[in-house]
Design a protein around this motif. Structure first.
Motif, PDB file in Angstrom:
ATOM      1  N   GLY A 104     -19.934  21.381  23.950  1.00  0.00           N
ATOM      2  CA  GLY A 104     -18.974  20.572  24.697  1.00  0.00           C
ATOM      3  C   GLY A 104     -18.935  19.149  24.184  1.00  0.00           C
ATOM      4  N   ASP A 211     -22.215  19.349  33.932  1.00  0.00           N
ATOM      5  CA  ASP A 211     -20.812  19.321  33.498  1.00  0.00           C
ATOM      6  C   ASP A 211     -20.537  18.139  32.579  1.00  0.00           C
ATOM      7  N   ARG A 214     -19.843  18.810  29.074  1.00  0.00           N
ATOM      8  CA  ARG A 214     -18.550  19.396  28.705  1.00  0.00           C
ATOM      9  C   ARG A 214     -17.413  18.420  29.015  1.00  0.00           C
ATOM     10  N   TYR A 215     -16.397  18.866  29.764  1.00  0.00           N
ATOM     11  CA  TYR A 215     -15.249  17.995  30.034  1.00  0.00           C
ATOM     12  C   TYR A 215     -15.573  16.852  31.001  1.00  0.00           C
ATOM     13  N   GLN A 257     -15.136  21.147  35.926  1.00  0.00           N
ATOM     14  CA  GLN A 257     -16.037  20.197  35.263  1.00  0.00           C
ATOM     15  C   GLN A 257     -15.648  18.747  35.535  1.00  0.00           C
TER      16      GLN A 257
END
Lengths: 451, 234
Positions: A104, A211, A214-215, A257
């Motif tokens: 990510g 999260d 990631r995004y 996310q």
């Protein structure tokens, strides 16, 4: 000293370079089509605007199989064609290494920041690898406020199509602005400038394996910067034109996310946000101008259908998150069928939905992943309503429309505080009567004080 | 005649007296033990409710969906669960101890059977709870996924997933308890076989439709591109 995430091979490369004043980070995953342009723009920007500084361009790759890393290492600028007045004194190094850990953007940034710290960089900028509109000026606009004006965090400010960045426009921007009182227009823009003080603060945190990896990374960075009172500004970068971002990406996962990161940080920074009552503008650098934008097609019918299905099937889950009256009003939208042309989810209802979900996230009455993923049909309903409402509008009118939504978020903030407090009080009561009866020190919780 | 009746009556009285002498003292002791156990159980439950905060457990129960599974309102607390378990364990031990006071073949058998079956019962119960929990979790996951992906009949799909998971749990629990194993296993095979057959038929119909569409009207490059590009949400 936090654990290092720099691979051994990259560590050897950094040892050879020793020091750099500026680090430009480019996260990538199969971006061979566009990354060459991004690297060349960064290189030209560093040569043109920061010739007296040593600099490194770092590509942090997620295991691309299309030759992205080769493209980074082979991309070069023909400086004779740019008619540069100045030339760099030290040369610009380019590095490309795969990062380790959760796949990510956040993990990619973590390696970039770690490398910047190892090189003793004064400033670091990160830019997306799918950009088609990046120019050398972007590097100047993201780095100069850090190096020459003492800012810690430079957020991007772009012109975007009215239907581009819908999570930003309908949730993240209004919510962040209402919570922390800073009008950062593109809090998850993806292109940022950072001071050494700030990226070291990021590296010192322990929530990278969430999260954030990631995004969630963009909103996490922005929130920490504003909630912890780092000096913040925005830079006008022109238009944001980019490749379709992960066309196959799951919208629900993306929403989970990003929104999950906002909600998780709400818990951590409740003392900060509960004291904020209105919002203030943030300094804007650069020279604003109008630009042409790529048209964007949206499928209104599909969005409304998704919402109608959600209303029919997810009532039980929504009832665990939403207030009774909010749920009733929501169901009223599909009461007598849905007319696509007249579909409307008003600002007030939308704000209450988001605030209710924020409180439900804290309350943990159900799995958080389920809660956040069940928000998808509601989000699509809001986007559909926005599309219907702004179909004939020009950019300035659309911006006013978003401003109105932000004001509704700010006006209804007492509703959030009230619900937040009620939920916490209910949880405390259920946890055990003895604790409730014990006299304690005066509360320092701003939510308590306010009441 | 009167003499015979008198003898019968006297014998009955003697037997009754013997029974009273034999069973009343143990009955009193057993009653006392149960009363003490009950008092102890209530006290322990009260104390646990006040001492155990269980915030982490509450969070786990809430997030895992166990609290809404065991209590429809979703407000079940960890402390209540622990205190309830303590209450019933103490009471059960009290009852078994009280039964042991009688020292008869029947009570000894009851106690022995109960003690020996406890591990099996606990295992079976744990399997069932885990199965029901997993069933509910996957039910919610499926319904949300199906809605977000625009699948037809999300609720039925989710219910089917739940039924399969719960049924598997029941089969495994029956295996652990050694209870009607063949019946449950046969039913399990039938269920799974039916599900596989139904999936295969559905897949076949779906693929046929897709191929018909593709052969009849192959998508133009523009259509494909538009379908993929949508917009950037971030």
């Amino acid at each position: 000293m936090p654990d290092s995430v720099i691979p051994e091979e990259a560590g050897r490369a950094l040892d050879a370079i020793q020091r750099a004043d500026i680090v430009i980070g480019i996260p990538s995953y199969n971006n061979v089509r566009t990354i060459g342009h991004v690297v060349r723009a960064a290189q030209a920007g560093l040569v043109k605007y920061f010739p007296e500084f040593s600099a490194v361009i770092v590509n942090s790759d997620g295991g691309s199989t299309d030759g992205t890393r080769d493209e980074v290492l082979s991309a070069s600028v023909d400086f004779s064609r740019l008619l540069m007045v100045s030339t760099t004194l030290t040369g610009i190094h380019r590095l490309s290494f795969p990062y380790h850990g959760i796949p990510g953007k956040g993990s990619a940034f973590r390696m970039v920041f770690d490398m910047a710290r190892r090189l003793g960089a004064k400033a670091c900028a990160v830019v997306d690898s799918d950009l088609r509109s990046i120019t050398p000026e972007w590097i100047d606009l993201l780095v100069r406020p850090v190096i020459h004006a003492g800012y810690d965090f430079v957020a991007p400010y772009y012109h975007r199509h009215k239907y581009d960045g819908t999570i930003t426009n309908s949730i993240v921007y209004p919510l962040t602005r209402s919570l922390y009182g800073r009008r950062i227009r593109q809090p998850i823009g993806g292109d940022f400038g950072l001071s050494a003080r700030l990226f070291e603060r990021y590296l010192s945190r322990r929530d990278w394996e969430s999260d954030v990896a990631r995004y969630g990374i963009d909103i996490w960075m922005t929130t920490i910067a504003v909630a912890e009172d780092f000096r913040t500004c925005q830079s006008f970068l022109g238009a944001k034109l980019h490749d379709a971002k992960d066309p196959g990406a799951d919208l629900s996962a993306m929403l989970q996310q990003v929104v999950g990161s906002v909600f998780a940080l709400m818990d951590e920074y409740q003392t900060a946000w509960s004291l904020v009552e209105a919002s203030q503008p943030v300094d804007l650098y650069g020279f604003p101008y109008d630009v042409g934008l790529d048209p964007i097609e949206v499928n209104l019918n599909r969005m409304i259908r998704a919402f109608a299905t959600g209303c029919r099937e997810l009532g039980e889950i929504w009832s665990l998150a939403l207030d009774g009256s909010t749920l009733r009003r929501l169901r009223g939208l599909t009461g007598n069928g849905v007319c696509q042309e007249k579909f409307h989810l008003d600002d007030e209802l939308w704000v209450e939905i988001i605030y209710d979900f924020g409180c439900a996230y804290q309350r943990s009455r159900m799995n958080r992943g389920h809660l956040l993923r069940s928000l998808t049909p509601l989000y699509l309903a809001r986007v559909a309503s926005f599309v219907v409402e702004t179909r004939e509008m020009f950019a300035a009118d659309v911006e006013n429309r978003i401003e109105n939504l932000c004001l509704t978020f700010e006006t209804l903030k007492p509703y959030l505080k009230e619900r937040w407090h009620t939920e916490r009080a209910a949880a405390a009561t259920l946890a055990g009567p003895v604790r409730d009866q014990q006299p304690g020190p005066p509360s320092t919780d701003p939510l308590e004080v306010e009441r | 005649m009167i003499l015979v009746l008198q003898q019968i009556f006297e014998k009955t009285l003697a037997r009754l007296a013997q029974h009273l002498v034999t069973y009343v003292p143990p009955l009193i002791v057993a009653g006392t033990i149960i009363a003490v156990a009950w008092l102890l159980a209530v006290t322990v439950r009260w104390m646990v409710l006040r001492v155990v905060k269980g915030a982490a457990l509450d969070r786990f129960l809430g997030e895992s969906g166990l609290s809404s599974m065991l209590d429809r309102s979703g407000r079940l607390r960890g402390a209540a669960l622990i205190s309830g378990a303590c209450y019933w364990i103490i009471l059960a031990i009290g009852i078994l101890t009280a039964l042991d006071v009688f020292d008869t073949t029947l009570t000894s058998r009851i106690i022995e059977a109960t003690v020996f079956s406890v591990p099996k019962l606990v295992t079976g119960l744990a399997i069932l709870v885990a199965g029901f929990w997993l069933g509910q979790y996957l039910n919610r996951s499926t319904i949300i996924w199906a809605v977000n992906e625009g699948m037809p009949y999300p609720r039925r799909l989710a219910a089917a997933v739940r039924i399969v998971v719960v049924f598997v749990a029941i089969v495994v629990a029956a295996e652990a308890l050694d209870f009607a194993r063949e019946v449950f296993f046969a039913a399990f095979i039938i269920l799974i076989g039916s599900a596989a057959l139904a999936s295969a038929i559905a897949l076949g119909f779906g693929l046929r439709g897709t191929f018909e569409k593709r052969i009849g009207h192959p998508p133009s490059p523009e259509e494909g591109e538009r379908e993929r590009s949508l917009w950037s949400h971030l």
